[in-house]
Design a protein around this motif. Structure first.
Motif, short mmCIF file in Angstrom:
data_model
loop_
_atom_site.label_atom_id
_atom_site.label_comp_id
_atom_site.label_asym_id
_atom_site.label_seq_id
_atom_site.Cartn_x
_atom_site.Cartn_y
_atom_site.Cartn_z
N GLN A 197 27.97 40.55 46.41
CA GLN A 197 28.95 40.23 45.39
C GLN A 197 28.85 41.31 44.32
O GLN A 197 27.75 41.73 43.94
CB GLN A 197 28.68 38.87 44.78
CG GLN A 197 29.21 37.71 45.60
CD GLN A 197 29.07 36.39 44.88
OE1 GLN A 197 28.31 36.25 43.92
NE2 GLN A 197 29.79 35.38 45.35
N ARG A 248 30.74 42.74 40.45
CA ARG A 248 31.62 42.41 39.33
C ARG A 248 31.46 43.48 38.26
O ARG A 248 30.44 44.17 38.19
CB ARG A 248 31.26 41.05 38.74
CG ARG A 248 29.94 41.04 37.97
CD ARG A 248 29.59 39.70 37.40
NE ARG A 248 28.34 39.80 36.62
CZ ARG A 248 27.70 38.74 36.14
NH1 ARG A 248 28.13 37.52 36.38
NH2 ARG A 248 26.58 38.92 35.43
N THR A 262 32.52 43.70 33.91
CA THR A 262 33.05 42.92 32.79
C THR A 262 33.78 43.84 31.82
O THR A 262 33.72 45.07 31.92
CB THR A 262 31.91 42.20 32.05
OG1 THR A 262 31.06 43.20 31.43
CG2 THR A 262 31.07 41.37 33.03
N CYS A 294 38.28 45.66 33.44
CA CYS A 294 37.51 44.80 34.35
C CYS A 294 37.84 43.32 34.12
O CYS A 294 38.00 42.88 32.99
CB CYS A 294 36.02 45.03 34.15
SG CYS A 294 35.41 46.60 34.76
N GLN A 314 35.54 38.92 37.39
CA GLN A 314 35.50 38.06 38.57
C GLN A 314 34.68 38.72 39.68
O GLN A 314 34.65 39.94 39.80
CB GLN A 314 36.91 37.77 39.07
CG GLN A 314 37.75 36.97 38.08
CD GLN A 314 39.12 36.63 38.63
OE1 GLN A 314 39.50 37.08 39.73
NE2 GLN A 314 39.88 35.84 37.90
N THR A 315 34.03 37.88 40.49
CA THR A 315 33.20 38.41 41.58
C THR A 315 34.04 38.67 42.82
O THR A 315 34.95 37.90 43.14
CB THR A 315 32.07 37.44 41.93
OG1 THR A 315 32.63 36.19 42.35
CG2 THR A 315 31.17 37.20 40.73
N LEU A 352 38.27 44.81 41.31
CA LEU A 352 37.46 44.41 40.17
C LEU A 352 38.27 44.30 38.89
O LEU A 352 37.77 43.82 37.87
CB LEU A 352 36.32 45.41 39.95
CG LEU A 352 35.28 45.52 41.08
CD1 LEU A 352 34.32 46.68 40.78
CD2 LEU A 352 34.51 44.22 41.21
#
Length: 274
Positions: A99, A101, A103, A110, A113-114, A142
């Protein structure tokens, strides 16, 4: 405490506090390479770049150093990545799932969310301890809706990752005999392994007069996710394959490669890790 001055007492308190803080700082910064392979490491920092077409799967041939084919199609669906050595591990990391992600603290585009990506290729020029060179599709995923191109224009970003079990819905283990195979040389690509995503051991059982010999022979990792068997005697089918996952689970695909097998051919099984 007897014999300790007030200044000495303060110093002892400071040392005691530091002794509590240092392990937590070390655990946050001095993570080992094995952390990337663990399911229990939590989110780890990494750098992300991208390559290939903006909406592509990375390599122009939809493959990569792991040997996987058609990574632009289901189940990988272009959500793929190169990994530097702690992730690729000389091919042993091929097929593992992470996973990822980023931010808004990493980049204003960004989403936080994963998304899940699969290691399918080797990153030869890392810029960080953990470096994901993502497909254009995965990098853009992403981003917040409508800001995929803006994020790709950044070129390189900070992100976080953690290992997760693979879940290729509806898929069974696939075995692809590579082009160039012959009766004395059998290279087999293993694809779509659920859970760990990768195979760490593989054995073969040949047949004689159409019947299994009952004896398992070791295969060896050739490169990426490709395992090979070299034999003085012709490898006559049907051939059974025994695969072991990183977690130590073993499955057997009985007679999965038929008599008269040939290279550049995919053979389906009815087995899958759970």
């Amino acid at each position: 405490m007897a014999g300790v001055t007030s200044n000495g007492a303060v110093a002892l308190v400071v040392v005691a506090l530091l002794s509590l803080l240092v392990p937590s700082v070390r655990s946050a910064v001095d993570y080992g390479i094995s952390a990337a392979r663990s399911y229990n490491s939590g989110w780890l920092p990494a750098k992300a770049t991208w390559y290939g077409r903006p909406n592509g799967a990375g390599p122009d041939d939809n493959g990569g150093a792991c040997g996987f084919k058609n990574v632009n199609q289901y189940p990988l669906s272009a959500m793929t990545s190169c990994g530097n050595e702690p992730l690729f591990q000389g091919g042993a990391g091929c097929g593992t799932c992470y996973q990822i992600r980023c931010t808004r603290a990493n980049n204003p585009s960004c989403s936080g969310q994963t998304k899940t990506v699969v290691i399918t290729d080797m990153n030869y020029y890392p810029v960080a301890k953990y470096h994901f060179d993502l497909s254009g599709t995965a990098f853009g995923a992403l981003a917040m809706p409508g800001r995929n191109d803006q994020l790709r224009h950044a070129g390189i970003i900070d992100m976080q990752f953690r290992r997760v079990p693979c879940n290729f819905v509806g898929m069974k283990l696939g075995f692809y005999v590579l082009r160039g195979a012959n009766p004395n040389y059998l290279p087999v690509l293993v694809q779509y392994a659920n859970r760990d995503g990768t195979v760490v051991k593989m054995d073969l059982m040949r047949s004689r007069n159409g019947r299994p010999t009952g004896r398992w022979e070791p295969m060896y990792r050739s490169w990426g996710s490709v395992w090979r068997c070299d034999s003085r005697d012709a490898l006559l089918g049907p051939l059974s394959l025994r695969v072991t996952s990183e977690s130590g689970k073993t499955l057997v695909a009985n007679n999965v490669i038929p008599n008269g097998w040939k290279g550049d051919t995919s053979y389906s099984s009815n087995i899958q890790f759970r």
